[in-house]
Design a protein around this motif. Structure first.
Motif: not given
Lengths: 287, 258
Positions: B40-54, B218-232
């Motif tokens: 579901a992360l991939l789905t969430g990622l696609r959605e948030t990238v496509l609608d520009g919110t991410l 799934q979008r909550v998890l995308v947000g958390m993943l991006v937070i982790a990646l940017v921090g790292a």
């Protein structure tokens, strides 16, 4: 092509003879020198009533067991520490602070780790506002055989190389006095001997005053014109010994009878002094 | 070389086990709101990238963290210079800082909202508070660790007071200052997300809180993943810069010193 390079390098060598210090400069006079520290609420006596006169161009080794105050003696001449009593004069002027006419070569870890070898050597020159510090420093790095290592940081050099850079850094300011505080003490035996030979070759060209602190008898005899022995408990001057070995000294110097004779005398003297610490410790446990 | 390959293999295995455990748990639970599967992360990622919110929220968070961090760095370094130069100032400010330091950055959020209202300002403030202490404390410690022998060597080569500060004290303190900046940036990144959870209308913190309310887990998890990646990514790039800027420190580090 090869011939041209050879000609070029020999011309550089001709330019490379170091500038002599001003004749007659570099006299050191200690009169009634005593140094006490306050350490952990107790007075520690590092030196008591030392009188010593060192002539310009003389190579003097300060020898003694550990704790005899030999490094303190050097630090007072360097201006790092002040005498509690008595005076230290260099060419007639009282020593009040460190200065580039008498730089120190330390035992180890004294190079600035954030500077390359070349920048370390250039440091004193830059402090003096030298116009061509870089070129000058390159020359001195070459004198200790490290021209190729100019862009290395100290941690990329071996212990022996670091000490050579330290020597070049001190020589580069063209001092009348060179103070050396067990500079080869942390090196392996082979490297130490090579460093001693290199130091003598440089000094023989230059003839500045050298005060060389060591606990190594062999090193003191091989290098010095005169050996000053400091004693323990009390920390006073035990005696001075002239080294009657001809110069220039090479590998053969250690095989001579004069070397052996002086070695035996000094060995017994230092042994007596060192035994005092054992005796003193024994007394303490008996009490 | 072999042990490095082995470490990489084990590291990947760890991540693989996490994903496997997650997949099994999601299947057993069978509730895509409480725990959607990793896919579901991939789905969430696609959605948030496509609608520009991410991109919009990531940019908002980065802007805040960089502003707050810069503010903290400037203040902390200025204060270090002042406290080192004037002893009374040090005695004056140290107790105040010791008192303020245990307050977690998130506890500053309510008062920051009262003072600055909703918007970017409370996030700048909270981020700056979070980054300030590690930067201040590490650079102050850095000033203390100058080697006596380096000072002596410089003095006997003719360095005066100003030259000692510029050529010995400053470079001696620099690696610790950089360590402070590295830790400070990490703290600032965590603090900005925390502040955005309650005090902002944009940013990754706001994004995960909004999507929680809308049950878009799934979008909550995308947000958390991006937070982790940017921090790292921030930590990694600063460590890399550290090795480049202070090559002589690598040797100490390998021996186990900080």
């Amino acid at each position: 092509m090869a011939h041209e390079q050879l000609a070029h390098s020999s011309r550089q060598d001709a330019d490379a003879s170091p500038r002599q210090p001003l004749p007659g400069r570099g006299a050191i006079t200690l009169e009634g020198l005593s140094v006490r520290f306050r350490e952990g609420g107790r007075d520690t006596v590092a030196l008591t009533n030392v009188d010593l006169a060192i002539s310009p161009g003389e190579f003097v080794a300060i020898l003694g067991p550990s704790g005899c105050g030999k490094s303190t003696l050097l630090n007072v001449i360097a201006g790092f520490e002040r005498p509690s009593l008595g005076s230290v004069r260099v060419d007639g002027d009282a020593v009040t602070a460190p200065g580039p006419e008498r730089p120190v070569v330390f035992q180890q870890h004294s190079l600035f780790p954030w500077m390359t070898a070349l920048d370390n050597v250039a440091f004193g020159l830059r402090m003096a506002g030298h116009v061509s510090a870089r070129a000058h420093a390159t020359h001195y790095l070459g004198l200790v055989g490290l021209a190729d290592y100019h862009d290395r940081y100290p941690h990329e050099l071996s212990g022996g190389m670091q000490q050579r850079v330290g020597l070049a850094r001190a020589l580069a300011v063209e001092p009348s006095i060179l103070l050396m505080d067990e500079p080869f003490g942390a090196l392996d035996a082979q490297t130490r001997v090579l460093m001693q030979e290199q130091l003598l070759r440089l000094w023989e060209q230059w003839r500045h005053t050298v005060v060389f602190v060591t606990h190594d008898l062999d090193e003191a005899i091989f290098l010095a014109d005169r050996i000053v022995v400091l004693g323990l408990l009390p920390n006073i001057l035990r005696g001075t010994f002239d080294v009657a070995l001809p110069r220039p000294r090479g590998r053969g110097a250690r095989a001579s009878a004069a070397y052996q004779g002086l070695y035996d005398v000094l060995f017994d003297l230092i042994r007596q002094e060192s035994l005092k610490t054992f005796a003193a410790t024994g007394t303490v446990t008996e009490l | 070389m072999r042990s490095r390959g082995r470490a990489a293999l084990l590291g990947l295995t760890g991540i693989g086990l996490l994903l496997a455990g997650w997949t099994i748990a999601a299947r057993k639970l069978d509730n895509s709101i409480l725990l959607p599967p990793p896919t579901a992360l991939l789905t969430g990622l696609r959605e948030t990238v496509l609608d520009g919110t991410l991109v919009r929220d990531l940019a908002a968070s980065l802007k805040r963290v960089l502003s707050g961090f810069s503010l903290a760095a400037a203040t902390a370094i200025a204060l270090v210079v002042v406290t080192v130069s004037f002893r009374p100032v040090r005695q004056l400010v140290m107790p105040v800082l010791a008192l303020l330091r245990p307050i977690p950055p998130i506890a500053w959020v309510p008062i920051a909202i009262l003072w600055f209202g909703l918007g970017d300002s409370p996030s700048y403030f909270v981020t700056a508070v979070a980054a300030f202490f590690p930067i201040f404390i590490n650079s102050l410690a850095g000033v203390g660790i100058v080697e006596e022998q380096h000072l002596r060597a410089a003095r006997c080569l003719g360095a005066g007071r100003l030259a000692l500060i510029r050529f010995i004290y400053f470079p001696s303190a620099l690696p610790n200052l950089f360590t402070g900046l590295k830790i400070g940036l990490g703290q600032a990144w965590m603090a900005v997300v925390t502040a955005e959870l309650v005090a902002a209308q944009s940013g990754l913190g706001y994004m995960i809180e909004l999507n929680r309310l809308q049950l878009e887990t799934q979008r909550v998890l995308v947000g958390m993943l991006v937070i982790a990646l940017v921090g790292a990514l921030m930590t990694l790039s600063l460590s890399w810069a550290e090795n480049l800027l202070f090559p002589w420190r690598q040797k100490y580090r390998r021996k186990g010193a900080p």
